[in-house]
Design a protein around this motif. Structure first.
Motif, mmCIF file in Angstrom:
data_model
loop_
_atom_site.group_PDB
_atom_site.id
_atom_site.type_symbol
_atom_site.label_atom_id
_atom_site.label_comp_id
_atom_site.label_asym_id
_atom_site.label_seq_id
_atom_site.Cartn_x
_atom_site.Cartn_y
_atom_site.Cartn_z
ATOM 1 N N LYS A 136 0.847 -1.181 0.000
ATOM 2 C CA LYS A 136 0.000 0.000 0.000
ATOM 3 C C LYS A 136 0.885 1.234 0.000
ATOM 4 N N ASP A 155 -2.342 7.050 -0.636
ATOM 5 C CA ASP A 155 -3.549 6.330 -0.274
ATOM 6 C C ASP A 155 -4.041 5.467 -1.446
ATOM 7 N N SER A 156 -3.090 4.670 -1.994
ATOM 8 C CA SER A 156 -3.454 3.778 -3.093
ATOM 9 C C SER A 156 -2.644 2.482 -2.986
ATOM 10 N N TYR A 157 -2.911 1.548 -3.887
ATOM 11 C CA TYR A 157 -2.240 0.257 -3.835
ATOM 12 C C TYR A 157 -1.297 0.066 -5.016
ATOM 13 N N LYS A 189 -2.771 14.363 -4.396
ATOM 14 C CA LYS A 189 -3.333 13.323 -5.264
ATOM 15 C C LYS A 189 -4.265 13.947 -6.312
ATOM 16 N N TYR A 226 -10.012 13.160 -1.882
ATOM 17 C CA TYR A 226 -8.600 12.930 -2.198
ATOM 18 C C TYR A 226 -7.757 14.072 -1.621
ATOM 19 N N LYS A 227 -6.540 13.738 -1.221
ATOM 20 C CA LYS A 227 -5.618 14.754 -0.719
ATOM 21 C C LYS A 227 -5.222 15.676 -1.864
ATOM 22 N N GLU A 261 1.043 4.501 1.258
ATOM 23 C CA GLU A 261 0.345 5.264 2.300
ATOM 24 C C GLU A 261 0.200 6.734 1.923
ATOM 25 N N GLU A 262 1.280 7.286 1.360
ATOM 26 C CA GLU A 262 1.262 8.714 1.053
ATOM 27 C C GLU A 262 0.163 9.049 0.036
#
Ligand code: ADP
Ligand code: MG
Length: 177
Positions: free
Chosen positions: A44, A49-51, A110, A106-107, A46-47
Motif C-alpha cells: 500500500k 492512499d493507493s495500492y 493526489k 482525495y488529498k 500510504e502517502e
C-alpha cells in the motif's frame, strides 16, 4: 474479448461501465475494487492512499473470469495496461475532474497529480492497439454509452481529439509536497 474503459480517476469510468455492462449483460470488473477486495497488490502506498498493483495476480484473476465470460469490461485507470482488445479512453475537463476528486476526499497532492495526468494525456499515451477516445465533458452518460456502442460495433479508432495543455498549462507548473 476485453474492453478497457480507461481514463484519469474521476473521469466517469465506473458510471459509464455500469450502464454499458447493464445494457448488454456484460460482466464489468472494477479493477480498483478487485485489487483491494482480492488483495491483488504488493503493497500500500500510504502517502498516495493507493495500492501498488500486482499485475501477475490481477491477470490471473481476470483469466479466471474469462473462463466463464466471452466479453468483459475492465473498468479502471490501468485497464489499458491489461492487454485489452479495444480501449475506450474517457477524457474530461481537468477542472471538473478536480471538483469530483475533491468531493471524493482525495488529498490535494493526489488531486493535482491526477489533474496533471489528464492534461498530459497519460492514459491515452500509455494505451496501445485499438483506441477510441471520447471527451465526456458536459455529456450525458447515456449519450456517451451510445457513442461507445457505435464505436465498438464499427471498430472505430480515434485519438488526439482533446488538448488541455493550452488552457490549463498553469496546473503543470504547480507542485504540492
Ligand atoms: P471514475 O470511475 O472514472 O473514477 P466515476 O464514474 O466514479 O469516475 O465518476 C466520478 C463522479 O462523476 C461521480 O460522482 C459521477 O456521478 C460523476 N459523473 C460521471 N460521469 C458523469 C457524466 N457524464 N455527467 C455528469 N456526472 C458524471
Ligand atoms: Mg471508478
Amino acid at each position: 474479448m476485453r474492453i478497457a474503459i480507461t481514463g484519469t480517476p474521476g473521469v466517469g469510468k465506473t458510471t459509464v461501465s455500469k450502464v454499458l455492462g447493464n445494457k448488454f449483460g456484460i460482466k464489468v470488473i472494477d479493477i480498483t475494487e478487485a485489487v483491494k477486495k482480492h488483495k491483488l497488490y504488493t503493497e500500500k502506498d500510504e502517502e498516495m492512499d493507493s495500492y501498488v498493483i500486482d499485475f501477475e495476480k490481477l491477470e490471473n484473476f481476470i483469466k479466471e473470469i474469462e473462463e466463464k465470460e466471452k466479453v468483459i469490461i475492465l473498468d479502471g485507470h490501468v485497464s489499458h495496461l491489461l492487454n485489452p482488445d479495444y480501449t475506450i479512453v474517457l477524457r474530461c475537463n481537468p477542472e471538473i475532474i478536480k471538483e469530483r476528486l475533491e468531493k471524493r476526499g482525495y488529498k490535494p497532492k493526489k488531486v493535482l497529480e491526477n489533474i496533471q495526468a489528464e492534461i498530459l494525456d497519460v492514459c491515452l499515451c500509455e494505451s496501445k492497439g485499438k483506441i477510441y477516445e471520447i471527451d465526456t465533458t458536459g455529456r450525458d452518460v447515456e449519450d456517451i454509452v451510445s457513442e461507445i456502442i457505435e464505436a465498438i460495433k464499427n471498430k472505430k479508432e480515434r485519438k488526439g481529439i482533446v488538448d488541455w495543455t493550452e488552457k490549463y498549462f498553469d496546473y503543470l507548473t504547480l507542485e504540492i509536497r
